[in-house]
Design a protein around this motif. Structure first.
Motif, PDB file in Angstrom:
ATOM      1  N   CYS A  19      84.443  59.024  29.041  1.00  0.00           N
ATOM      2  CA  CYS A  19      84.146  58.982  30.530  1.00  0.00           C
ATOM      3  C   CYS A  19      84.915  60.112  31.238  1.00  0.00           C
ATOM      4  O   CYS A  19      85.131  60.057  32.336  1.00  0.00           O
ATOM      5  CB  CYS A  19      84.099  57.849  31.163  1.00  0.00           C
ATOM      6  N   ASN A  20      85.176  61.144  30.357  1.00  0.00           N
ATOM      7  CA  ASN A  20      85.771  62.380  30.913  1.00  0.00           C
ATOM      8  C   ASN A  20      85.022  63.466  31.474  1.00  0.00           C
ATOM      9  O   ASN A  20      84.472  64.081  30.610  1.00  0.00           O
ATOM     10  CB  ASN A  20      87.078  62.836  30.145  1.00  0.00           C
ATOM     11  N   TYR A  21      84.989  63.530  32.777  1.00  0.00           N
ATOM     12  CA  TYR A  21      84.096  64.778  33.137  1.00  0.00           C
ATOM     13  C   TYR A  21      84.455  66.239  32.643  1.00  0.00           C
ATOM     14  O   TYR A  21      83.591  67.175  32.519  1.00  0.00           O
ATOM     15  CB  TYR A  21      83.930  64.966  34.619  1.00  0.00           C
ATOM     16  N   LYS A  22      85.601  66.245  32.315  1.00  0.00           N
ATOM     17  CA  LYS A  22      86.298  67.746  32.124  1.00  0.00           C
ATOM     18  C   LYS A  22      86.615  68.041  30.803  1.00  0.00           C
ATOM     19  O   LYS A  22      87.019  69.083  30.490  1.00  0.00           O
ATOM     20  CB  LYS A  22      87.676  67.943  33.039  1.00  0.00           C
ATOM     21  N   ALA A  29      80.405  71.338  23.552  1.00  0.00           N
ATOM     22  CA  ALA A  29      79.566  70.218  24.396  1.00  0.00           C
ATOM     23  C   ALA A  29      80.473  69.769  25.249  1.00  0.00           C
ATOM     24  O   ALA A  29      81.680  69.642  25.390  1.00  0.00           O
ATOM     25  CB  ALA A  29      79.107  69.162  23.444  1.00  0.00           C
ATOM     26  N   LEU A  30      79.834  69.719  26.501  1.00  0.00           N
ATOM     27  CA  LEU A  30      80.569  69.788  27.945  1.00  0.00           C
ATOM     28  C   LEU A  30      80.479  68.288  28.643  1.00  0.00           C
ATOM     29  O   LEU A  30      79.490  67.695  28.729  1.00  0.00           O
ATOM     30  CB  LEU A  30      79.899  70.899  28.767  1.00  0.00           C
ATOM     31  N   GLY A  31      81.535  67.828  29.155  1.00  0.00           N
ATOM     32  CA  GLY A  31      81.600  66.864  30.102  1.00  0.00           C
ATOM     33  C   GLY A  31      81.398  65.385  29.638  1.00  0.00           C
ATOM     34  O   GLY A  31      81.541  65.009  28.448  1.00  0.00           O
ATOM     35  N   SER A  55      80.318  76.937  31.615  1.00  0.00           N
ATOM     36  CA  SER A  55      81.000  75.716  31.206  1.00  0.00           C
ATOM     37  C   SER A  55      81.883  75.263  32.145  1.00  0.00           C
ATOM     38  O   SER A  55      81.977  74.071  32.698  1.00  0.00           O
ATOM     39  CB  SER A  55      81.568  76.037  29.885  1.00  0.00           C
ATOM     40  N   THR A  56      82.770  76.053  32.923  1.00  0.00           N
ATOM     41  CA  THR A  56      83.985  75.690  33.608  1.00  0.00           C
ATOM     42  C   THR A  56      83.209  75.069  34.885  1.00  0.00           C
ATOM     43  O   THR A  56      83.749  74.239  35.305  1.00  0.00           O
ATOM     44  CB  THR A  56      84.756  76.798  33.969  1.00  0.00           C
ATOM     45  N   ASN A  57      82.154  75.731  35.383  1.00  0.00           N
ATOM     46  CA  ASN A  57      81.585  75.234  36.500  1.00  0.00           C
ATOM     47  C   ASN A  57      80.906  73.853  36.202  1.00  0.00           C
ATOM     48  O   ASN A  57      81.124  73.007  37.323  1.00  0.00           O
ATOM     49  CB  ASN A  57      80.475  76.145  37.230  1.00  0.00           C
ATOM     50  N   PHE A  58      80.269  73.811  35.176  1.00  0.00           N
ATOM     51  CA  PHE A  58      79.642  72.429  34.838  1.00  0.00           C
ATOM     52  C   PHE A  58      80.723  71.369  34.641  1.00  0.00           C
ATOM     53  O   PHE A  58      80.457  70.350  35.263  1.00  0.00           O
ATOM     54  CB  PHE A  58      78.780  72.560  33.532  1.00  0.00           C
ATOM     55  N   LEU A  64      76.763  67.568  39.246  1.00  0.00           N
ATOM     56  CA  LEU A  64      75.898  68.319  38.368  1.00  0.00           C
ATOM     57  C   LEU A  64      75.484  67.347  37.040  1.00  0.00           C
ATOM     58  O   LEU A  64      74.488  67.262  36.522  1.00  0.00           O
ATOM     59  CB  LEU A  64      76.074  69.611  38.310  1.00  0.00           C
ATOM     60  N   GLN A  65      76.689  67.116  36.593  1.00  0.00           N
ATOM     61  CA  GLN A  65      76.649  66.369  35.025  1.00  0.00           C
ATOM     62  C   GLN A  65      75.657  64.981  35.434  1.00  0.00           C
ATOM     63  O   GLN A  65      74.864  64.661  34.476  1.00  0.00           O
ATOM     64  CB  GLN A  65      77.935  65.901  34.866  1.00  0.00           C
ATOM     65  N   GLU A  66      75.934  64.094  36.561  1.00  0.00           N
ATOM     66  CA  GLU A  66      75.101  63.064  36.450  1.00  0.00           C
ATOM     67  C   GLU A  66      73.473  63.451  36.828  1.00  0.00           C
ATOM     68  O   GLU A  66      72.634  62.627  36.265  1.00  0.00           O
ATOM     69  CB  GLU A  66      75.648  62.402  37.958  1.00  0.00           C
ATOM     70  N   LEU A  67      73.332  64.400  37.764  1.00  0.00           N
ATOM     71  CA  LEU A  67      72.147  64.871  38.054  1.00  0.00           C
ATOM     72  C   LEU A  67      71.451  65.324  36.570  1.00  0.00           C
ATOM     73  O   LEU A  67      70.285  65.006  36.335  1.00  0.00           O
ATOM     74  CB  LEU A  67      71.896  66.105  38.861  1.00  0.00           C
TER      75      LEU A  67
END
Length: 175
Positions: A19-22, A29-31, A55-58, A64-67
């Motif tokens: 559950c790590n967003y970063k 693979a991101l987030g 990637s950095t912004n995401f 955005l990740q939840e959306l």
């Protein structure tokens, strides 16, 4: 049968990223939900979503990740329905790598997780002819079995909403 998206989100993020967003994994693979750039681009284009930019912004944008996750679930559920994959519910699935020997009757959660890992077409191929791709760590059948076993579908998921809708009428009838 209805699913509880929050239960699915909570288990998926624990499996994917703790559950790590970063987080960014070794294949990029991101987030929190470990999106690949190809998945993000496909969702962005298909649903005209806000740009994730890079990637950095995401990884710095939990919103955005939840959306994007919500749209992936929506898209996956539509794929399952439009391709009549519900007919495979109840089929026994067994993990082969990460969740070796985990067995469960397939349900919607297992199908969603399999799509998340390997893609919608891969799930369809798995169900129709046994094709079982993997990412080097887990196979499609691992996710299908693990999520089907740990998240049980219920016809009662929407019972609370139904009861809340009819109880006022019952109360008024007896007053």
């Amino acid at each position: 049968m209805a699913i509880d998206k929050n239960k699915y989100k909570n288990l998926l993020c624990r499996v994917e990223s703790n559950c790590n967003y970063k987080i960014i994994n070794s294949i990029g693979a991101l987030g929190k939900y470990q999106f690949t750039l190809s998945t993000l681009n496909a969702l962005k284009n298909k649903y005209n979503l806000p740009a994730f930019i890079n990637s950095t912004n995401f990884i710095n944008r939990p919103d955005l990740q939840e959306l994007y996750f919500d749209y992936l679930v929506f898209d996956s559920l539509n794929f399952i329905a439009n391709n009549n994959l519900d007919q495979y519910k109840g089929r026994q699935v067994t993990g082969t790598m990460k969740y070796k020997n985990v067995q469960a009757p397939l349900n919607t959660y297992g199908m969603l997780a399999a799509i998340h890992l390997a893609g919608a077409t891969a799930l369809k191929n798995f169900l129709e002819n046994g094709y079982n791709p993997n990412d080097g760590n887990a196979s499609l059948s691992d996710y299908a079995a693990y999520f089907s076993k740990n998240l049980i579908e219920s016809d009662l998921t929407g019972l609370k909403e139904i009861l809340l809708a009819i109880i006022p009428g019952i109360v008024l009838y007896y007053i």
